[in-house]
Design a protein around this motif. Sequence first.
Motif, PDB file in Angstrom:
ATOM      1  N   LYS A 194       0.849  -1.191   0.000  1.00  0.00           N
ATOM      2  CA  LYS A 194       0.000   0.000   0.000  1.00  0.00           C
ATOM      3  C   LYS A 194       0.886   1.243   0.000  1.00  0.00           C
ATOM      4  CE  LYS A 194      -3.691  -2.177   2.727  1.00  0.00           C
ATOM      5  NZ  LYS A 194      -4.492  -2.055   3.979  1.00  0.00           N
ATOM      6  N   PHE A 195       0.449   2.252  -0.765  1.00  0.00           N
ATOM      7  CA  PHE A 195       1.199   3.496  -0.833  1.00  0.00           C
ATOM      8  C   PHE A 195       0.253   4.685  -0.718  1.00  0.00           C
ATOM      9  CE2 PHE A 195       3.828   0.418  -3.039  1.00  0.00           C
ATOM     10  CZ  PHE A 195       5.096   0.675  -2.519  1.00  0.00           C
ATOM     11  N   ASP A 196       0.711   5.704  -0.011  1.00  0.00           N
ATOM     12  CA  ASP A 196      -0.014   6.972   0.103  1.00  0.00           C
ATOM     13  C   ASP A 196       1.005   8.078  -0.157  1.00  0.00           C
ATOM     14  OD1 ASP A 196      -1.395   9.246   0.771  1.00  0.00           O
ATOM     15  OD2 ASP A 196      -2.356   8.397   2.535  1.00  0.00           O
ATOM     16  N   ILE A 197       0.903   8.698  -1.336  1.00  0.00           N
ATOM     17  CA  ILE A 197       1.867   9.718  -1.756  1.00  0.00           C
ATOM     18  C   ILE A 197       1.199  11.088  -1.675  1.00  0.00           C
ATOM     19  CG2 ILE A 197       3.394  10.509  -3.597  1.00  0.00           C
ATOM     20  CD1 ILE A 197       3.379   7.640  -4.665  1.00  0.00           C
ATOM     21  N   ASP A 198       1.819  11.988  -0.921  1.00  0.00           N
ATOM     22  CA  ASP A 198       1.253  13.325  -0.686  1.00  0.00           C
ATOM     23  C   ASP A 198       2.244  14.366  -1.192  1.00  0.00           C
ATOM     24  OD1 ASP A 198      -0.035  15.560   0.171  1.00  0.00           O
ATOM     25  OD2 ASP A 198      -0.064  15.048   2.292  1.00  0.00           O
ATOM     26  N   LEU A 199       1.869  15.101  -2.233  1.00  0.00           N
ATOM     27  CA  LEU A 199       2.699  16.171  -2.772  1.00  0.00           C
ATOM     28  C   LEU A 199       2.244  17.493  -2.161  1.00  0.00           C
ATOM     29  CD1 LEU A 199       2.969  13.811  -4.876  1.00  0.00           C
ATOM     30  CD2 LEU A 199       3.507  15.582  -6.550  1.00  0.00           C
ATOM     31  N   GLN A 200       3.190  18.195  -1.533  1.00  0.00           N
ATOM     32  CA  GLN A 200       2.856  19.419  -0.818  1.00  0.00           C
ATOM     33  C   GLN A 200       3.621  20.596  -1.390  1.00  0.00           C
ATOM     34  OE1 GLN A 200       3.652  18.659   3.341  1.00  0.00           O
ATOM     35  NE2 GLN A 200       1.828  17.389   3.578  1.00  0.00           N
ATOM     36  N   THR A 201       3.048  21.795  -1.213  1.00  0.00           N
ATOM     37  CA  THR A 201       3.688  23.019  -1.674  1.00  0.00           C
ATOM     38  C   THR A 201       3.472  24.104  -0.640  1.00  0.00           C
ATOM     39  OG1 THR A 201       3.919  24.551  -3.535  1.00  0.00           O
ATOM     40  CG2 THR A 201       1.680  23.913  -2.908  1.00  0.00           C
ATOM     41  N   LEU A 213       2.964  24.369   4.731  1.00  0.00           N
ATOM     42  CA  LEU A 213       2.801  23.494   3.586  1.00  0.00           C
ATOM     43  C   LEU A 213       1.363  22.981   3.519  1.00  0.00           C
ATOM     44  CD1 LEU A 213       6.066  21.386   3.927  1.00  0.00           C
ATOM     45  CD2 LEU A 213       5.561  23.003   2.106  1.00  0.00           C
ATOM     46  N   HIS A 214       0.872  22.802   2.292  1.00  0.00           N
ATOM     47  CA  HIS A 214      -0.449  22.212   2.126  1.00  0.00           C
ATOM     48  C   HIS A 214      -0.427  21.279   0.919  1.00  0.00           C
ATOM     49  CE1 HIS A 214      -1.766  24.545  -1.449  1.00  0.00           C
ATOM     50  NE2 HIS A 214      -0.927  25.440  -0.973  1.00  0.00           N
ATOM     51  N   SER A 215      -1.300  20.291   0.918  1.00  0.00           N
ATOM     52  CA  SER A 215      -1.324  19.288  -0.143  1.00  0.00           C
ATOM     53  C   SER A 215      -1.910  19.878  -1.419  1.00  0.00           C
ATOM     54  CB  SER A 215      -2.158  18.082   0.301  1.00  0.00           C
ATOM     55  OG  SER A 215      -1.577  17.471   1.435  1.00  0.00           O
ATOM     56  N   TYR A 216      -1.262  19.587  -2.545  1.00  0.00           N
ATOM     57  CA  TYR A 216      -1.840  19.989  -3.822  1.00  0.00           C
ATOM     58  C   TYR A 216      -2.136  18.778  -4.699  1.00  0.00           C
ATOM     59  CZ  TYR A 216       2.758  19.531  -6.113  1.00  0.00           C
ATOM     60  OH  TYR A 216       3.946  19.066  -6.607  1.00  0.00           O
ATOM     61  N   MET A 217      -1.666  17.581  -4.274  1.00  0.00           N
ATOM     62  CA  MET A 217      -2.043  16.361  -4.984  1.00  0.00           C
ATOM     63  C   MET A 217      -1.766  15.161  -4.087  1.00  0.00           C
ATOM     64  SD  MET A 217      -0.939  14.953  -8.757  1.00  0.00           S
ATOM     65  CE  MET A 217       0.669  14.336  -8.249  1.00  0.00           C
ATOM     66  N   ARG A 218      -2.688  14.197  -4.089  1.00  0.00           N
ATOM     67  CA  ARG A 218      -2.505  12.972  -3.325  1.00  0.00           C
ATOM     68  C   ARG A 218      -2.809  11.778  -4.220  1.00  0.00           C
ATOM     69  NH1 ARG A 218      -4.829  12.603   2.601  1.00  0.00           N
ATOM     70  NH2 ARG A 218      -3.350  10.870   2.524  1.00  0.00           N
ATOM     71  N   LEU A 219      -1.990  10.754  -4.070  1.00  0.00           N
ATOM     72  CA  LEU A 219      -2.147   9.534  -4.844  1.00  0.00           C
ATOM     73  C   LEU A 219      -1.971   8.349  -3.900  1.00  0.00           C
ATOM     74  CD1 LEU A 219      -2.442   8.205  -7.672  1.00  0.00           C
ATOM     75  CD2 LEU A 219       0.062   8.241  -7.813  1.00  0.00           C
ATOM     76  N   LYS A 220      -2.930   7.456  -3.885  1.00  0.00           N
ATOM     77  CA  LYS A 220      -2.831   6.292  -3.006  1.00  0.00           C
ATOM     78  C   LYS A 220      -3.384   5.068  -3.717  1.00  0.00           C
ATOM     79  CE  LYS A 220      -7.257   7.086  -0.643  1.00  0.00           C
ATOM     80  NZ  LYS A 220      -7.932   7.248   0.673  1.00  0.00           N
ATOM     81  N   GLY A 221      -3.007   3.899  -3.228  1.00  0.00           N
ATOM     82  CA  GLY A 221      -3.502   2.683  -3.843  1.00  0.00           C
ATOM     83  C   GLY A 221      -2.894   1.448  -3.211  1.00  0.00           C
ATOM     84  N   GLY A 253      -6.585   5.947  -5.797  1.00  0.00           N
ATOM     85  CA  GLY A 253      -7.218   7.252  -5.690  1.00  0.00           C
ATOM     86  C   GLY A 253      -6.291   8.370  -6.109  1.00  0.00           C
ATOM     87  N   TYR A 254      -6.841   9.318  -6.870  1.00  0.00           N
ATOM     88  CA  TYR A 254      -6.113  10.522  -7.291  1.00  0.00           C
ATOM     89  C   TYR A 254      -6.952  11.717  -6.875  1.00  0.00           C
ATOM     90  CZ  TYR A 254      -4.400  14.208 -10.390  1.00  0.00           C
ATOM     91  OH  TYR A 254      -3.931  15.394 -10.881  1.00  0.00           O
ATOM     92  N   ASP A 255      -6.343  12.622  -6.098  1.00  0.00           N
ATOM     93  CA  ASP A 255      -7.131  13.711  -5.523  1.00  0.00           C
ATOM     94  C   ASP A 255      -6.335  15.012  -5.546  1.00  0.00           C
ATOM     95  OD1 ASP A 255      -9.358  14.856  -4.118  1.00  0.00           O
ATOM     96  OD2 ASP A 255      -8.108  14.829  -2.314  1.00  0.00           O
ATOM     97  N   VAL A 256      -6.985  16.079  -6.037  1.00  0.00           N
ATOM     98  CA  VAL A 256      -6.442  17.438  -5.961  1.00  0.00           C
ATOM     99  C   VAL A 256      -7.285  18.169  -4.918  1.00  0.00           C
ATOM    100  CG1 VAL A 256      -5.916  19.554  -7.220  1.00  0.00           C
ATOM    101  CG2 VAL A 256      -5.780  17.330  -8.388  1.00  0.00           C
ATOM    102  N   PRO A 257      -6.825  18.265  -3.660  1.00  0.00           N
ATOM    103  CA  PRO A 257      -7.669  18.713  -2.555  1.00  0.00           C
ATOM    104  C   PRO A 257      -8.267  20.103  -2.714  1.00  0.00           C
ATOM    105  CG  PRO A 257      -5.665  17.679  -1.735  1.00  0.00           C
ATOM    106  CD  PRO A 257      -5.485  17.868  -3.202  1.00  0.00           C
ATOM    107  N   LEU A 265     -17.649  13.418 -15.074  1.00  0.00           N
ATOM    108  CA  LEU A 265     -16.302  12.887 -14.884  1.00  0.00           C
ATOM    109  C   LEU A 265     -15.416  13.960 -14.258  1.00  0.00           C
ATOM    110  CD1 LEU A 265     -14.194  10.669 -15.250  1.00  0.00           C
ATOM    111  CD2 LEU A 265     -13.764  11.559 -17.554  1.00  0.00           C
ATOM    112  N   ASP A 266     -15.087  13.770 -12.985  1.00  0.00           N
ATOM    113  CA  ASP A 266     -14.294  14.746 -12.250  1.00  0.00           C
ATOM    114  C   ASP A 266     -12.838  14.277 -12.260  1.00  0.00           C
ATOM    115  OD1 ASP A 266     -13.150  16.544 -10.555  1.00  0.00           O
ATOM    116  OD2 ASP A 266     -14.608  16.311  -8.938  1.00  0.00           O
ATOM    117  N   THR A 267     -12.018  14.843 -13.131  1.00  0.00           N
ATOM    118  CA  THR A 267     -10.633  14.404 -13.285  1.00  0.00           C
ATOM    119  C   THR A 267      -9.734  14.824 -12.128  1.00  0.00           C
ATOM    120  OG1 THR A 267     -10.154  16.389 -14.590  1.00  0.00           O
ATOM    121  CG2 THR A 267     -10.785  14.388 -15.788  1.00  0.00           C
ATOM    122  N   ASN A 268     -10.239  15.669 -11.229  1.00  0.00           N
ATOM    123  CA  ASN A 268      -9.455  16.085 -10.061  1.00  0.00           C
ATOM    124  C   ASN A 268      -9.700  15.184  -8.850  1.00  0.00           C
ATOM    125  OD1 ASN A 268      -8.214  18.420 -11.221  1.00  0.00           O
ATOM    126  ND2 ASN A 268     -10.209  19.441 -11.099  1.00  0.00           N
TER     127      ASN A 268
END
Length: 283
Positions: A194-201, A213-221, A253-257, A265-268
């Motif tokens: 399992k992976f949970d990747i959090d990209l922050q800026t 810092l705040h999340s601008y993209m998260r990817l998990k699976g 999961g792909y999420d742009v918070p 179809l919500d691509t974010n």
Amino acid sequence: MNIKRLPVNVLKWLGRIVLSLVILLMLLVVAIYLPPVQQWLKGLAEDYLSKETGMEVKIEKVRLSPWLDLEVDNMSAVDKGDTVVAARELLLDVKVLPLLKGQVDLNGFELREAKLNTKDFISDTHLEGQFRLLKMDIPAVCDLKQKHVDVNRVRLKGADMRIVLSDTAAVDTTPSEPVEWRLALGELKVEDSKFDIDLQTMAQGSDKGVGNLHSYMRLKGEVDNLSLKQADINLKDEEYKAGELALRARNVGYDVPYEKPSNGLDTNHLLMEELNLNARNFS
């Protein structure tokens, strides 16, 4: 020199010297397996690693063969109350002669039932989680002079990892030297992980600091199987290539918070119950 012409006494002394060296070598080999010597090796390893890392390093047992086959049981490294790394078992087989040339040549490497927390040791990157097995198959060579790593196969199994990547380039203007390392990887296999990747800026208008810092993209699976073959990672030129990628995953999961959900179809904001991906020759 004609050995037959040497005096008998000289031949006897030469024989005794050779015999003494053989006996001494045998005693050293036997001594390495004695409990008192193993305990001394354990204390020596703990003191050295604690001094070099500045952390509190504890090891339950160390076993070392005459050919540098190392087995470490129940090791841990604690920094200011936080466990940085802990593992039930570490197996390491290193060739002796290449070390003299500045080259680490592994015959084998296994790390079992391990926990990892990099804290703030790696700039803009934080890894935290655990895994059942991390294994490298031969050949695995690290050339310290040429800054090149050549690995045949890496296997990761039973991992549950959270990875946080922070982009602070907008506020960190300190010049840095390019990373010149290059990695050639024959195959990477990931199973049951399992992976949970959090990209922050950094928030706009804020000063540098983790709290801003705040999340601008998260990817998990959940990865059932991942196979990456013939990878070439060139950090100096920032070039990344691979011959083949095969992925079978679930609950991806792909999420742009910061983006609000939309109809249709919500691509974010995506959630895929199953994902199968195959790619060849990409860079």
